[in-house]
Design a protein around this motif. Structure first.
Motif, mmCIF file in Angstrom:
data_model
loop_
_atom_site.group_PDB
_atom_site.id
_atom_site.type_symbol
_atom_site.label_atom_id
_atom_site.label_comp_id
_atom_site.label_asym_id
_atom_site.label_seq_id
_atom_site.Cartn_x
_atom_site.Cartn_y
_atom_site.Cartn_z
ATOM 1 N N ILE A 24 0.870 -1.172 0.000
ATOM 2 C CA ILE A 24 0.000 0.000 0.000
ATOM 3 C C ILE A 24 0.907 1.222 0.000
ATOM 4 O O ILE A 24 1.731 1.383 0.906
ATOM 5 C CB ILE A 24 -0.927 0.038 1.220
ATOM 6 C CG1 ILE A 24 -1.850 -1.184 1.231
ATOM 7 C CG2 ILE A 24 -1.750 1.326 1.235
ATOM 8 C CD1 ILE A 24 -2.692 -1.293 2.495
ATOM 9 N N HIS A 25 0.768 2.061 -1.019
ATOM 10 C CA HIS A 25 1.645 3.227 -1.159
ATOM 11 C C HIS A 25 0.789 4.445 -1.498
ATOM 12 O O HIS A 25 0.228 4.540 -2.579
ATOM 13 C CB HIS A 25 2.678 2.975 -2.259
ATOM 14 C CG HIS A 25 3.738 4.030 -2.344
ATOM 15 N ND1 HIS A 25 4.825 3.910 -3.184
ATOM 16 C CD2 HIS A 25 3.893 5.215 -1.709
ATOM 17 C CE1 HIS A 25 5.596 4.976 -3.053
ATOM 18 N NE2 HIS A 25 5.047 5.789 -2.165
ATOM 19 N N GLU A 49 3.551 -6.489 2.893
ATOM 20 C CA GLU A 49 4.973 -6.334 3.207
ATOM 21 C C GLU A 49 5.421 -4.880 3.258
ATOM 22 O O GLU A 49 6.404 -4.568 3.921
ATOM 23 C CB GLU A 49 5.825 -7.076 2.169
ATOM 24 C CG GLU A 49 5.642 -8.578 2.182
ATOM 25 C CD GLU A 49 6.530 -9.266 1.168
ATOM 26 O OE1 GLU A 49 7.249 -8.561 0.413
ATOM 27 O OE2 GLU A 49 6.506 -10.509 1.105
ATOM 28 N N ARG A 50 4.702 -3.993 2.560
ATOM 29 C CA ARG A 50 5.132 -2.596 2.496
ATOM 30 C C ARG A 50 3.925 -1.682 2.684
ATOM 31 O O ARG A 50 2.964 -1.750 1.911
ATOM 32 C CB ARG A 50 5.813 -2.304 1.152
ATOM 33 C CG ARG A 50 7.180 -2.945 1.025
ATOM 34 C CD ARG A 50 7.808 -2.678 -0.342
ATOM 35 N NE ARG A 50 7.157 -3.470 -1.372
ATOM 36 C CZ ARG A 50 7.476 -4.736 -1.640
ATOM 37 N NH1 ARG A 50 8.424 -5.342 -0.954
ATOM 38 N NH2 ARG A 50 6.848 -5.391 -2.604
ATOM 39 N N LEU A 53 2.930 5.536 3.649
ATOM 40 C CA LEU A 53 1.991 6.660 3.674
ATOM 41 C C LEU A 53 2.831 7.914 3.892
ATOM 42 O O LEU A 53 3.007 8.372 5.015
ATOM 43 C CB LEU A 53 0.961 6.483 4.792
ATOM 44 C CG LEU A 53 0.251 5.121 4.852
ATOM 45 C CD1 LEU A 53 -0.656 5.051 6.071
ATOM 46 C CD2 LEU A 53 -0.540 4.862 3.576
ATOM 47 N N VAL A 54 3.359 8.471 2.819
ATOM 48 C CA VAL A 54 4.430 9.465 2.903
ATOM 49 C C VAL A 54 3.945 10.829 2.405
ATOM 50 O O VAL A 54 3.353 10.930 1.327
ATOM 51 C CB VAL A 54 5.647 9.016 2.066
ATOM 52 C CG1 VAL A 54 6.781 10.030 2.168
ATOM 53 C CG2 VAL A 54 6.119 7.635 2.503
ATOM 54 N N ARG A 55 4.217 11.865 3.207
ATOM 55 C CA ARG A 55 3.888 13.249 2.836
ATOM 56 C C ARG A 55 2.424 13.401 2.462
ATOM 57 O O ARG A 55 2.071 13.826 1.370
ATOM 58 C CB ARG A 55 4.788 13.742 1.691
ATOM 59 C CG ARG A 55 6.202 14.067 2.111
ATOM 60 C CD ARG A 55 6.928 14.885 1.056
ATOM 61 N NE ARG A 55 6.980 14.210 -0.226
ATOM 62 C CZ ARG A 55 7.931 13.332 -0.581
ATOM 63 N NH1 ARG A 55 8.889 13.021 0.263
ATOM 64 N NH2 ARG A 55 7.913 12.765 -1.766
ATOM 65 N N ASN A 56 1.585 13.047 3.395
ATOM 66 C CA ASN A 56 0.148 13.234 3.247
ATOM 67 C C ASN A 56 -0.323 14.093 4.422
ATOM 68 O O ASN A 56 0.481 14.731 5.091
ATOM 69 C CB ASN A 56 -0.564 11.883 3.231
ATOM 70 C CG ASN A 56 -0.105 11.008 2.082
ATOM 71 O OD1 ASN A 56 -0.381 11.300 0.930
ATOM 72 N ND2 ASN A 56 0.610 9.925 2.390
ATOM 73 N N GLN A 73 7.610 -5.515 6.156
ATOM 74 C CA GLN A 73 9.048 -5.244 6.131
ATOM 75 C C GLN A 73 9.362 -3.754 6.071
ATOM 76 O O GLN A 73 10.417 -3.327 6.536
ATOM 77 C CB GLN A 73 9.689 -5.947 4.939
ATOM 78 C CG GLN A 73 9.574 -7.454 4.975
ATOM 79 C CD GLN A 73 10.215 -8.111 3.780
ATOM 80 O OE1 GLN A 73 11.098 -7.560 3.125
ATOM 81 N NE2 GLN A 73 9.768 -9.311 3.449
ATOM 82 N N THR A 74 8.467 -2.973 5.465
ATOM 83 C CA THR A 74 8.645 -1.520 5.367
ATOM 84 C C THR A 74 7.422 -0.832 5.948
ATOM 85 O O THR A 74 6.294 -1.074 5.507
ATOM 86 C CB THR A 74 8.822 -1.088 3.902
ATOM 87 O OG1 THR A 74 10.019 -1.672 3.380
ATOM 88 C CG2 THR A 74 8.920 0.426 3.793
ATOM 89 N N LEU A 75 7.640 0.026 6.947
ATOM 90 C CA LEU A 75 6.577 0.849 7.511
ATOM 91 C C LEU A 75 7.062 2.290 7.491
ATOM 92 O O LEU A 75 7.940 2.677 8.272
ATOM 93 C CB LEU A 75 6.239 0.413 8.936
ATOM 94 C CG LEU A 75 5.165 1.249 9.664
ATOM 95 C CD1 LEU A 75 3.870 1.290 8.869
ATOM 96 C CD2 LEU A 75 4.923 0.714 11.065
ATOM 97 N N ASP A 76 6.523 3.083 6.568
ATOM 98 C CA ASP A 76 6.942 4.464 6.386
ATOM 99 C C ASP A 76 5.727 5.368 6.536
ATOM 100 O O ASP A 76 4.874 5.425 5.649
ATOM 101 C CB ASP A 76 7.582 4.647 5.006
ATOM 102 C CG ASP A 76 8.281 5.999 4.854
ATOM 103 O OD1 ASP A 76 8.000 6.903 5.666
ATOM 104 O OD2 ASP A 76 9.095 6.145 3.922
ATOM 105 N N LEU A 77 5.653 6.062 7.670
ATOM 106 C CA LEU A 77 4.565 6.993 7.959
ATOM 107 C C LEU A 77 5.103 8.419 8.047
ATOM 108 O O LEU A 77 4.523 9.278 8.717
ATOM 109 C CB LEU A 77 3.876 6.619 9.272
ATOM 110 C CG LEU A 77 3.371 5.179 9.404
ATOM 111 C CD1 LEU A 77 2.714 4.961 10.765
ATOM 112 C CD2 LEU A 77 2.399 4.833 8.287
#
Length: 208
Positions: A24-25, A49-50, A53-56, A73-77
């Motif tokens: 989910i990107h 796995e990914r 949720l970036v720059r929202n 494996q990737t959690l980017d908030l």
């Protein structure tokens, strides 16, 4: 990948219950108020796995149910408006390698449970309002290569147990309220980038 100004609102719970969804990107959507669902019943066969949720404009708390995404494996908030504390349950993300909470409004202490992330390589908690001390449990993160806690309200000294971070290459401590010496870093032979400015450290920095 959802990209643009016309999306928003609470993400549907069902999105996180799709067994074969891998990624989910959502990025660069600033026109709407985003939020994560408060509670999701995540099944054992979820393959996500990914989650990026970036720059929202995501707001609210980071919900503890994210820790049930065992394949993550990737959690980017990063670069949102998440508030409140980092949930203790996040330490149950046994597969996560990249964990980025940079640039939110998170408060409270760094949970000691982060020391239970056996595969973590990148841990970025910079540019928040986190308080308290660095948990000594971080010494258990033997695969950690980057640790960024810069631009928070953290205090105390660097734990002597940080000498066990044998894989660490990048360490960002700048713009906090740390004190004491940085002698413990002398034993960290793989450390190549060290940022310590705007603290109250004493003594000399390690050579090399």
């Amino acid at each position: 990948l959802l990209n643009g100004p016309n999306f928003g609102g609470e993400l549907p719970s069902s999105l996180f219950q799709l067994n074969y969804l891998n990624t989910i990107h959502i990025q660069d959507n600033l026109g709407k108020n985003w939020s994560l669902p408060t509670n999701v019943q995540v099944g054992d066969d979820t393959q996500l796995e990914r989650l990026l949720l970036v720059r929202n404009s995501f707001a609210g708390i980071i919900p503890p149910w994210l820790a049930k995404l065992k394949q993550l494996q990737t959690l980017d908030l990063s670069m949102n408006n998440f508030q409140g504390a980092i949930p203790e349950a996040i330490g149950d993300l046994s597969s996560v390698k990249y964990f980025n909470l940079l640039g939110n409004n998170l408060t409270g202490a760094i949970p000691s449970s982060l020391g239970k992330l056996p595969a973590i390589e990148v841990l970025n908690l910079g540019n928040n309002a986190l308080q308290g001390e660095l948990p000594t449990s971080i010494e258990n993160l033997r695969t950690l290569q980057l640790l960024d806690v810069g631009s928070n309200l953290l205090t105390s000294t660097i734990p002597s147990s940080f000498a066990n971070l044998e894989s660490l290459k990048y360490l960002v401590l700048e713009s906090n309220r740390f004190n004491g010496t940085v002698d413990v870093l002398e034993s960290m032979k793989n450390l190549t980038i060290l940022l310590t400015r705007s603290n109250s450290f004493s003594g000399a920095l390690p050579d090399g």
